[in-house]
Design an enzyme around this catalytic site. Structure first.
Site, PDB file in Angstrom:
ATOM      1  N   LYS A  52       2.073  -7.842  -6.087  1.00  0.00           N
ATOM      2  CA  LYS A  52       1.048  -8.838  -5.745  1.00  0.00           C
ATOM      3  C   LYS A  52       1.042  -9.952  -6.784  1.00  0.00           C
ATOM      4  CE  LYS A  52      -1.500  -5.374  -3.261  1.00  0.00           C
ATOM      5  NZ  LYS A  52      -2.426  -4.257  -3.310  1.00  0.00           N
ATOM      6  N   GLN A  96      -7.406  -1.967  -5.977  1.00  0.00           N
ATOM      7  CA  GLN A  96      -6.264  -1.179  -5.527  1.00  0.00           C
ATOM      8  C   GLN A  96      -6.704   0.259  -5.229  1.00  0.00           C
ATOM      9  OE1 GLN A  96      -3.029  -2.325  -4.981  1.00  0.00           O
ATOM     10  NE2 GLN A  96      -2.689  -0.291  -4.151  1.00  0.00           N
ATOM     11  N   ASP A 119      -8.735  -8.102   1.348  1.00  0.00           N
ATOM     12  CA  ASP A 119      -8.116  -6.978   2.067  1.00  0.00           C
ATOM     13  C   ASP A 119      -8.674  -6.833   3.483  1.00  0.00           C
ATOM     14  OD1 ASP A 119      -6.072  -5.595   0.845  1.00  0.00           O
ATOM     15  OD2 ASP A 119      -7.398  -4.413  -0.440  1.00  0.00           O
TER      16      ASP A 119
END
Ligand code: NAP
Length: 284
Positions: A52, A96, A119
């Site tokens: 990322k 995460q 997300d």
């Protein structure tokens, strides 16, 4: 058989986004900023977070990684999210997953402002997807639709079968396919005679998490197959998908590979979501 390359599409999209970020900087005086929170040092998570950060650097998105030891308390993590929520110079927040057992994943996701939830996991964004309201679409399902579109595959009227019903892949991709007027069947571990269902699919999406699970006898001649799985082949040690590529390749019309298929598009869509979150807030 044609390969739909997520790697190539991601490269193209990232080049476009890099130009977009230059324009954003000129117009708004700053670039979008993504903050990724990583708890612990699980090798898979560390590698995703690095991927990322690399994509952000490539595109020119500001990227901060906040590292915590696994001993971090839930309260400390929630306080950090609160601080980032209030920071006007932060556009996207991603925690995460997975998290250590003593931290509630739901509490953490719900703490992130929906406007900064890149997300698309916050209940408000999930609801937006199901109610067809504006919101952030989760990265992997979004990337799958972009892959199909890149190969000009018609979705409307097609029979789509999704294997897997997870919140992050199976369910949202099914909804996106439905919204594009496919006739969608969702299958899972309790589906009886799975092959008889998957064999009906014009578009088959495999999101199971089992190496080489989908074999030629489960696939219709000429089907389009999207392989979401990321598994480690225990014999070769290499990454492999949920689809047994060599077995099905001569039967399908289009297929994605692992690696180089859905994976690069997931990160690319995360970048897209970060830019979208920036623009939505900037325009308010
Ligand atoms: P998950 O939460 O473990 O869900 C797996 C799904 O597969 C479940 O719905 C499960 O059914 C179903 N399933 C398991 N065994 C089955 C069987 N024998 N027959 C039919 N269905 C079966 O996994 P996930 O998070 O959706 O991820 C799936 C795979 O995609 C994993 O390999 C993951 O690493 C990969 N992934 C890749 C990306 C990417 O960017 N490339 C992103 C996310 C995930 P039940 O609901 O009945 O248990």
């Amino acid at each position: 058989m044609e390969i739909i390359s997520g790697k190539d599409l991601a490269k193209e999209k990232r080049a476009y986004m890099a130009e977009q970020v230059v324009k954003i900087n000129a117009e708004y005086g700053r670039v979008p900023h993504l903050v990724v929170i990583l708890v612990g040092d699980d090798p898979g998570s560390v590698s995703y977070v690095k991927g990322k950060a690399k994509a952000c650097d490539e595109i020119g998105i500001k990227n901060t990684t906040v590292l915590y030891d696994t001993s971090v308390s839930e309260e400390e993590l929630l306080n950090k999210i609160d601080e980032l929520n209030k920071d006007d110079l932060v556009d996207g927040i991603l925690v995460q997953l997975p998290l250590p057992k003593h931290i509630s994943k739901d509490k953490v996701i719900e703490k992130i402002l929906p406007e900064k939830d890149v997300d698309g996991f916050h209940p408000r964004n999930v609801a937006a997807l199901y109610l067809k309201k504006e919101g952030t679409i989760p990265c992997t399902p979004k990337g799958i639709i972009e892959l199909l579109d890149s190969a000009n595959i018609e979705i409307e009227g097609k029979r789509a079968v999704v294997i897997g019903r997870s919140d992050i892949v199976g369910m949202p991709v099914s909804k996106l396919l439905l919204d594009r007027n496919a006739t969608v069947t969702i299958t899972h571990s309790r589906t009886k005679d799975l092959a008889s269902v998957t064999k009906e699919a014009d578009i088959l999406v495999a999101a199971i998490g089992k190496a080489n699970f989908v074999t030629a006898n489960m696939v219709k001649e000429g089907a389009v197959v999207i392989d979401v799985g990321v598994n480690r082949n225990l014999e070769t040690g290499k990454l492999c998908g949920d689809v047994f590529f060599d077995d099905v390749k001569d039967k399908v019309s289009y297929i994605t590979k692992v690696p180089g298929g859905v994976g690069p598009m997931t990160i690319t869509c995360l970048m897209e979501n970060t830019i979208e979150c920036f623009l939505k807030r900037a325009k308010k």
